[in-house]
Scaffold this motif. Structure first.
Motif, PDB file in Angstrom:
ATOM      1  N   ARG A 368       0.832  -1.192   0.000  1.00 23.32           N
ATOM      2  CA  ARG A 368       0.000   0.000   0.000  1.00 23.32           C
ATOM      3  C   ARG A 368       0.878   1.257   0.000  1.00 23.32           C
ATOM      4  O   ARG A 368       0.653   2.185  -0.779  1.00 23.32           O
ATOM      5  CB  ARG A 368      -0.868  -0.089   1.257  1.00 23.32           C
ATOM      6  N   LEU A 369       1.892   1.265   0.857  1.00 20.54           N
ATOM      7  CA  LEU A 369       2.741   2.454   0.966  1.00 20.54           C
ATOM      8  C   LEU A 369       3.552   2.681  -0.312  1.00 20.54           C
ATOM      9  O   LEU A 369       3.702   3.810  -0.773  1.00 20.54           O
ATOM     10  CB  LEU A 369       3.678   2.317   2.167  1.00 20.54           C
ATOM     11  N   ALA A 370       4.062   1.581  -0.869  1.00 23.21           N
ATOM     12  CA  ALA A 370       4.844   1.702  -2.100  1.00 23.21           C
ATOM     13  C   ALA A 370       3.983   2.295  -3.210  1.00 23.21           C
ATOM     14  O   ALA A 370       4.406   3.165  -3.971  1.00 23.21           O
ATOM     15  CB  ALA A 370       5.389   0.338  -2.512  1.00 23.21           C
ATOM     16  N   ASN A 371       2.758   1.843  -3.250  1.00 21.86           N
ATOM     17  CA  ASN A 371       1.842   2.340  -4.269  1.00 21.86           C
ATOM     18  C   ASN A 371       1.546   3.822  -4.072  1.00 21.86           C
ATOM     19  O   ASN A 371       1.575   4.611  -5.016  1.00 21.86           O
ATOM     20  CB  ASN A 371       0.543   1.529  -4.200  1.00 21.86           C
ATOM     21  N   THR A 372       1.276   4.213  -2.822  1.00 23.99           N
ATOM     22  CA  THR A 372       0.987   5.621  -2.557  1.00 23.99           C
ATOM     23  C   THR A 372       2.178   6.490  -2.918  1.00 23.99           C
ATOM     24  O   THR A 372       2.029   7.576  -3.479  1.00 23.99           O
ATOM     25  CB  THR A 372       0.622   5.818  -1.067  1.00 23.99           C
ATOM     26  N   LEU A 373       3.361   5.991  -2.606  1.00 20.35           N
ATOM     27  CA  LEU A 373       4.573   6.748  -2.931  1.00 20.35           C
ATOM     28  C   LEU A 373       4.650   7.003  -4.440  1.00 20.35           C
ATOM     29  O   LEU A 373       4.888   8.126  -4.879  1.00 20.35           O
ATOM     30  CB  LEU A 373       5.808   5.988  -2.453  1.00 20.35           C
ATOM     31  N   CYS A 374       4.415   5.934  -5.200  1.00 19.98           N
ATOM     32  CA  CYS A 374       4.454   6.088  -6.663  1.00 19.98           C
ATOM     33  C   CYS A 374       3.443   7.131  -7.114  1.00 19.98           C
ATOM     34  O   CYS A 374       3.732   7.978  -7.953  1.00 19.98           O
ATOM     35  CB  CYS A 374       4.128   4.762  -7.349  1.00 19.98           C
ATOM     36  N   GLN A 382      11.073   5.050  -7.077  1.00 20.52           N
ATOM     37  CA  GLN A 382      11.238   3.605  -7.271  1.00 20.52           C
ATOM     38  C   GLN A 382      11.197   2.936  -5.898  1.00 20.52           C
ATOM     39  O   GLN A 382      11.924   3.318  -4.994  1.00 20.52           O
ATOM     40  CB  GLN A 382      12.585   3.330  -7.967  1.00 20.52           C
ATOM     41  N   SER A 383      10.309   1.942  -5.764  1.00 17.69           N
ATOM     42  CA  SER A 383      10.192   1.225  -4.496  1.00 17.69           C
ATOM     43  C   SER A 383      10.713  -0.188  -4.661  1.00 17.69           C
ATOM     44  O   SER A 383      10.487  -0.823  -5.694  1.00 17.69           O
ATOM     45  CB  SER A 383       8.725   1.134  -4.068  1.00 17.69           C
ATOM     46  N   TYR A 384      11.416  -0.653  -3.642  1.00 20.95           N
ATOM     47  CA  TYR A 384      11.893  -2.043  -3.631  1.00 20.95           C
ATOM     48  C   TYR A 384      11.311  -2.723  -2.398  1.00 20.95           C
ATOM     49  O   TYR A 384      11.498  -2.233  -1.283  1.00 20.95           O
ATOM     50  CB  TYR A 384      13.418  -2.090  -3.561  1.00 20.95           C
ATOM     51  N   ILE A 385      10.611  -3.798  -2.605  1.00 24.34           N
ATOM     52  CA  ILE A 385      10.085  -4.529  -1.448  1.00 24.34           C
ATOM     53  C   ILE A 385      10.904  -5.805  -1.299  1.00 24.34           C
ATOM     54  O   ILE A 385      10.959  -6.629  -2.215  1.00 24.34           O
ATOM     55  CB  ILE A 385       8.583  -4.830  -1.613  1.00 24.34           C
ATOM     56  N   LYS A 402      -1.709  -7.115  -8.460  1.00 25.03           N
ATOM     57  CA  LYS A 402      -1.813  -5.831  -9.126  1.00 25.03           C
ATOM     58  C   LYS A 402      -0.548  -4.996  -8.853  1.00 25.03           C
ATOM     59  O   LYS A 402      -0.028  -4.322  -9.742  1.00 25.03           O
ATOM     60  CB  LYS A 402      -3.056  -5.097  -8.624  1.00 25.03           C
ATOM     61  N   MET A 403      -0.062  -5.075  -7.643  1.00 23.69           N
ATOM     62  CA  MET A 403       1.138  -4.327  -7.290  1.00 23.69           C
ATOM     63  C   MET A 403       2.378  -4.893  -7.979  1.00 23.69           C
ATOM     64  O   MET A 403       3.302  -4.166  -8.312  1.00 23.69           O
ATOM     65  CB  MET A 403       1.336  -4.325  -5.764  1.00 23.69           C
ATOM     66  N   GLN A 404       2.381  -6.223  -8.178  1.00 25.66           N
ATOM     67  CA  GLN A 404       3.499  -6.835  -8.903  1.00 25.66           C
ATOM     68  C   GLN A 404       3.606  -6.254 -10.309  1.00 25.66           C
ATOM     69  O   GLN A 404       4.687  -6.127 -10.861  1.00 25.66           O
ATOM     70  CB  GLN A 404       3.317  -8.353  -8.996  1.00 25.66           C
ATOM     71  N   MET A 410       9.296  -2.770  -7.320  1.00 25.57           N
ATOM     72  CA  MET A 410      10.054  -3.990  -7.600  1.00 25.57           C
ATOM     73  C   MET A 410      10.070  -4.833  -6.327  1.00 25.57           C
ATOM     74  O   MET A 410      10.242  -4.304  -5.243  1.00 25.57           O
ATOM     75  CB  MET A 410      11.475  -3.605  -8.015  1.00 25.57           C
ATOM     76  N   MET A 411       9.821  -6.128  -6.489  1.00 29.32           N
ATOM     77  CA  MET A 411       9.823  -6.982  -5.298  1.00 29.32           C
ATOM     78  C   MET A 411      10.733  -8.174  -5.520  1.00 29.32           C
ATOM     79  O   MET A 411      10.774  -8.725  -6.607  1.00 29.32           O
ATOM     80  CB  MET A 411       8.428  -7.545  -5.041  1.00 29.32           C
ATOM     81  N   THR A 412      11.421  -8.574  -4.483  1.00 30.43           N
ATOM     82  CA  THR A 412      12.152  -9.849  -4.528  1.00 30.43           C
ATOM     83  C   THR A 412      12.279 -10.433  -3.128  1.00 30.43           C
ATOM     84  O   THR A 412      12.315  -9.708  -2.138  1.00 30.43           O
ATOM     85  CB  THR A 412      13.561  -9.701  -5.138  1.00 30.43           C
TER      86      THR A 412
END
Lengths: 761, 411
Positions: A368-374, A382-385, A402-404, A410-412
């Motif tokens: 949620r936070l990464a999305n709001t930041l974008c 750029q967010s990295y999870i 949806k977030m992927q 970016m997630m890993t």
């Protein structure tokens, strides 16, 4: 007290060659005028009208139905008089085996041991009915007002839902404004179908709805000073800025939520020392405030660094403490005795575990936070999870997907092995990633998860003015959460009429908090109305019996007030118990505790069970006719397990006589004396599992029974009876294939001990 | 106008909704399709995290029903029609014949004397049942059911003379007046035959997680012994395939919430029964939300349980009825081919309404989860709404009861 009993035998469900006419004759002979009629019915199920007629015409005040277990279709037999069952099927004929251990092959005539077993059960059934009566309920005039403690997301939802049930609400919030933790959330994760998109919280709408609602009274900057009384007639003492206010209320919803985990726990990851490392809650605040936002952000869900450091630190501290204690041991003075009981001291239950338990909330929260930041940076960030396990369970997977697909996130999977200063920002060292190689990630800001520590782990939230203290019992078993072991019943707090909801019960996302709030409102309303009708709530819902005290004989020993699993009993200065029927769950643990036997229920009491015990024919010749063993079986799990064993044709020693009890907590030592003086050779207490993983329906009953065993053993020793003659065994409801062996094992041990020395005296 | 409530589905959510509403003083009708209440939890051996038996919770619920005259239970029943509107519905319910009377006599011997059989739905095909049967010892109602289709000719002759059976009982229909409806139609295990790469149900000794529950159950096909269905042998090594069908847009486009926890629980079953058995869990994420983390830690500490992050590409039949797994270790980037005595597919939960229609105005999404209905006084709960565990199903059922009561109160 029943004095005109009709005894009915269900021929379709007895079988085994039992001479039913003989049972009827023997009962009639024994009880004389008490038994108005005995009838042998070819099929009980078809005789409901006939029984109703008998009740009307003969003025019966009790109906005893002898046939199958009371667990089989009892709802067919709802009559306006006392109704009870004698289980001659599952726990008699179907579970019978011959005294020599050989299997029973039903024929035309039951063996003497089976006939005797059936007759004992019938006589015990009549005795039980004779000593029981229909209870009058302890109804009170219940205050139709619900107290909601906590004005966050859960509390606001609860207040609105309760008002929609046409109840008045008193809402107590500690802060200067309503909204709680959600005030620092820029947006919510999905709150409804299709569960794909983040949602606005629309918190202000919720707050406005509460403030405009004429049924809801809001106290801000206020806390509970005291809650006294019982469901339906509680008085809440509320400490407000302008002094203490009193409100009459019916029941309580606890929605005090959480506080963030102390930052010291994440200090090994730079929190507190590095300004570029913040928690999710703090980052949420930054987003809400609209501060200048970083371009590159690492959301680090893997907190192994902190976990390892904390564990190491704890180990060192333990060692140091051990050393210090060894040094001090000799010098230490014994604690002074005989002083007044110290004031209640709340243990701080906060720990690193609270961070781990917040895994789902944080996994969803980081998305949620990464999305709001974008969104707030117009996709310039750029967010990295970085996660170990992305804990986005259930339907919220759709949001995760949806977030992927979202640009800028970016997630890993990664093991985060270090967070250190570097370049113009922070460097996050990542190993074992899905990208096939290790890497160092340079970012402007690191966001760490927030540990949701339930308020109940840190402070006394309700302040019960109860004999057993101001706090919920056993909070440490649940790491401070206001919760219980019940999986199938989430709203148990062991304080009747107080229902916990939201993050004080477990870490939850906002959608789940709303659901939880609604459930708690239903339970709060239900409990309030139950108090008004004088009936119990879960698990003995609608039971209108309640403990009656004969205070003349009370010696103020306080055992009942100490042992009640629900803290239902207060006491006065002298120590005389003060019952609160609306807090009571009707388990009978109080009367199990009472050495003077001053407590009883109209339909369940000491004398009643004692009379049943005395109805058993105990043969004088142990060698020839075998021992007699009394089984006091918890009706919640042990009794159904015995039923099912019978249904499955598992058999046990025909020397046993089973009496169901409401809970092992209700077993009074006098019953064991009764059994011993009657000549029983052994007593087996069969109940639920106890300990931390308890399965007891009244939570502490079987554990309390176990603690009392010590006293019972001492008493038996004094009387010259081997304490091995009494055993408590734990059984789960699905151990129907094991329980016959448990019983037979006990009988074998009793046979080895030989006859009870009191036999025949 | 009616203040009664209809609950469609007698699984854990529906039971909870019904009982909670009835204890508030409302008349409630439970309409359950199968012959007994309890739904999916009745098939489970133990609940996580404490490994306590589900029949314990069900027994409490059944006791609450037995004691409450406001609860009306209709089994073998389905809603077939609805008219009226919120606050004032007329519901038509079709009831199939049970052919055994209420408070029936014990039919155990009679049932065992029959020879016609059919695969047991309750044991998910792992055992055969007779035409006269009671699927569980704690059944509510505590009655047998007679399924005449399964009777052999000889069985028919045996039963013809039995006056306790109603061989000729006909289907019937009743209509109910209710003000609000709770839909708790729950879920079913995802059909493994759709998973062709995972053997499509044809690889011997490759079972689903629900089948493993039946194998572990004391009243299951093996009296609780976890053994290979093909030869009854104790498996020396077992693999769990997580997300079998879940988190996959070609199958279930969501996470089924419970399968990680169910597998961890199964690891504990195995560790208790067969401490020597080696277990490997292939996973994408290990999802142990909230305090369930403690279970994950407990299982991770077991010496014989190993975790591999990676998807299983294939399950095939191997020699001696072993199962061959091809998988990828996502961390090491290695392709693995491994042999197991037994494979457990952690199949997900599919909402019942994915394949069945209800004659009620409730919208569902493409996966079959209910997405609305509130404006019509119809409230979904439990796994009809989203995948949930038992605790959250109970919460959800309680919450739905509140909404239903708000709709009908004062009427």
């Amino acid at each position: 007290m029943a004095d005109k009993i009709g005894v009915y035998f269900d021929l379709a469900n007895i079988g085994g060659g039992v001479d039913v006419q003989n049972l009827a004759d023997e009962a009639a002979k024994k009880w004389g005028d008490l038994i108005c009629l005995t009838k042998l019915l070819p099929n009980l199920a078809e005789s409901v009208d006939e029984i109703s007629r008998d009740i009307a015409e003969q003025g019966l005040d009790g109906v005893l139905l002898c046939g199958s277990s009371p667990r089989v279709d009892p709802e067919r037999y709802r009559f306006p008089v006392m109704v009870d069952f004698v289980n001659l099927r599952e726990q008699c004929v179907l579970s019978y085996k011959n005294p020599d251990g050989s299997a029973f092959i039903p024929g035309d005539q039951a063996p003497a041991a089976l006939q005797g077993l059936a007759l004992d059960y019938v006589q015990m059934g009549v005795a039980k009915m004779q000593k029981g009566s229909l209870p009058d309920s302890a109804a009170i005039t219940a205050t139709p007002r619900i107290l909601v403690i906590g004005g966050g997301w859960t509390g606001l939802t609860a207040a609105l839902e309760a008002s929609s049930m046409d109840y008045d609400v008193v809402l107590v919030e500690k802060d200067r404004e309503l909204g709680g933790a959600v005030r620092t959330m820029p947006e919510a994760s999905p709150l409804g179908p299709l569960w794909e998109d983040k949602c606005p919280t629309n918190l202000q709408d919720k707050i406005d709805a509460v403030q405009k609602n004429s049924r809801i009274t809001v106290y801000l900057e206020s806390q509970m000073a005291k809650l006294e009384g019982q469901p339906g007639e509680y008085i809440a003492h509320i400490a407000t800025k302008s002094g203490e206010k009193e409100e009459k209320i019916g029941t309580v919803i606890l929605a005090t939520g959480w506080v963030p985990l102390d930052q010291k726990y994440l200090a090994p990851m730079g929190l507190g020392s590095n300004p570029k490392v913040v928690t999710a809650a703090e980052f949420g605040k930054m987003l809400v405030k609209g501060e200048a936002l970083p371009k590159r952000v690492a959301f680090v869900l893997d907190t192994t660094i902190a976990k390892d450091a904390i564990a190491k630190q704890a180990e060192e501290e333990a060692k140091a403490k051990e050393a210090a204690e060894a040094e001090q041991a000799s010098a230490e003075a014994p604690a002074a005795e005989g002083e007044e009981a110290p004031a209640y001291v709340k243990a701080d239950l906060e720990s690193f575990k609270h961070l781990e338990y917040s895994n789902a909330v944080n996994s969803v929260g980081m998305l949620r936070l990464a999305n709001t930041l974008c969104e707030k940076t117009g996709d310039a960030s750029q967010s990295y999870i970085l996660y170990k396990n992305m804990t986005v369970p259930g339907i919220l997977e759709r949001f995760y997907k949806k977030m992927q697909d979202r640009l800028g996130v970016m997630m890993t999977k990664a093991d985060v092995t270090a967070i250190k200063d570097g370049g113009n920002g922070v460097v996050v060292e990542c190993k074992n990633t899905l990208l096939g190689h290790d890497f160092d990630l340079e970012v402007d800001l690191v966001v760490l998860p927030t540990g949701l520590v339930p308020t109940t782990a840190k402070e006394v939230t309700v302040q019960f003015a109860y004999r057993q203290g101001p706090e919920f019992p056993d909070l440490e078993l649940f790491d401070g959460y206001a919760d219980s072991n019940y999986i199938c019943f989430p709203y148990e707090t062991r304080r009747t009429g107080v229902y916990a909801a939201g993050c004080v019960r477990q870490p939850l996302t906002l959608d789940a908090c709303e659901v939880d709030a609604r459930g708690a409102v239903l339970k709060a309303v239900q409990c309030l109305e139950a108090a008004g009708r004088g009936v119990a709530v879960h698990p003995r819902a609608l039971d209108n019996s309640y403990p009656i005290f004969n205070f003349v004989r009370c010696t103020q020993c306080k055992r009942c007030t100490e042992e009640c699993p629900f803290g239902a009993l207060d006491d006065d200065e002298k120590g005389t118990p003060k019952p609160n029927p609306a807090r009571c769950r009707r388990c009978g643990t109080c009367f199990g505790a009472c050495p003077e036997r001053v407590i009883s229920f109209a339909n369940y009491n000491i004398d009643q069970i004692g009379s049943m015990i005395r109805q058993v024919q105990v043969p004088a010749d142990f060698k020839k006719d075998g021992p007699r063993v009394l089984i006091l079986a918890c009706e919640n799990d042990a009794y159904p397990a015995l039923d099912m064993a019978g249904m499955r044709r598992r058999s046990w020693s025909p020397y046993c006589r089973v009496i169901p009890v409401r809970c092992l907590g209700s077993v009074n030592a006098i019953w064991i004396s009764d059994a011993m003086s009657k000549g029983f050779d052994g007593v087996m207490l069969l109940g639920c599992k106890y300990g931390d993983d308890y399965q007891c329906h009244f939570i502490k009953g079987s554990e309390i029974c176990n603690r009392r065993m010590q006293n019972i053993a001492e008493t038996l020793n004094r009387l010259g009876v081997q304490p091995e003659r009494v055993e408590q065994l734990e059984v789960a409801i699905d151990e129907y294939d094991k329980v016959p062996d448990m019983i037979d094992g006990f009988v074998r041990r009793i046979v080895a001990l030989g006859p009870n020395p009191f036999k025949g005296m | 106008m009616s203040n009664a409530i209809l609950v469609v589905g007698g699984g854990f959510s529906g039971l909870t909704a019904a009982i909670e509403a009835a204890e508030l003083g409302h008349d409630v009708y439970i309409v359950e399709k199968s012959p007994w209440l309890g739904g999916r939890v009745a098939q489970l051996n133990k609940y996580f995290p404490k490994l306590c038996p589900p029949s314990c919770g069900l027994e409490i619920q059944f006791q609450r029903i037995r004691k409450n005259p406001r609860i009306h239970v209709l089994t073998m029943a389905e809603v077939v029609g609805l008219s009226g509107q919120k606050g004032d519905y007329n519901v038509r319910v079709a009831i199939k014949p049970r052919k055994t009377p209420p408070h029936n006599v014990d039919f155990t011997f009679l049932a065992s004397s029959l020879d016609g059989t059919t695969p047991s739905e309750f044991d998910l095909g792992l055992s055969e049942r007779k035409g006269l049967y009671k699927a569980m010892p704690f059944a509510y109602p505590a009655r047998y059911v007679l399924d005449t289709d399964t009777l052999s000719k000889a069985d028919m002759a045996r039963l013809a003379a039995n006056e306790k059976l109603n061989m000729d009982e006909e289907p019937r229909e009743v209509s109910l007046q209710v003000g609000a409806i709770v839909v708790a139609t729950g879920w079913k295990p995802y059909d493994v035959t759709n998973l062709s790469n995972l053997g499509a149900g044809s690889v011997k000794n490759c079972v689903s997680n629900m089948q493993l529950e039946r194998l572990a159950s004391p009243f299951g096909p093996t009296q609780g012994n976890i053994v290979r269905p093909s030869d009854g042998r104790i498996p020396h090594n077992v693999a769990f395939v997580q997300c079998a069908g879940s988190r996959d847009q070609n199958h279930l486009n969501f996470c089924s919430y419970i399968c990680c926890m169910a597998t961890l629980k199964h690891c504990l079953y195995l560790a208790e029964q067969h401490p020597q058995t080696e277990v490997t869990v292939f996973y994408i994420d290990l999802r142990a939300p909230g305090r369930y983390v403690k279970v994950l830690e407990k299982v991770q500490a077991l010496p014989n349980v190993h975790f591999i992050k990676g998807k299983v590409a294939n399950v095939e039949q191997g020699k001696d009825n072993t199962c061959v797994i091809q998988a990828e270790d996502a961390i090491r980037g290695e392709k693995l081919t491994l042999n197991y005595d037994m494979v457990v597919l952690a199949t997900g939960m599919q909402p019942s309404l994915a394949t069945e229609k209800l004659p009620l105005p409730v919208p569902v999404d493409s996966d079959g989860f209910i997405t609305g209905g509130e404006e019509a006084g119809i409230y979904a709960c439990g796994c009809a709404l989203m995948p949930l565990d038992v605790t959250r199903s109970a919460q959800s059922g309680t919450a739905a009861a509140l909404k239903a009561v708000q709709t009908v109160k004062g009427r």
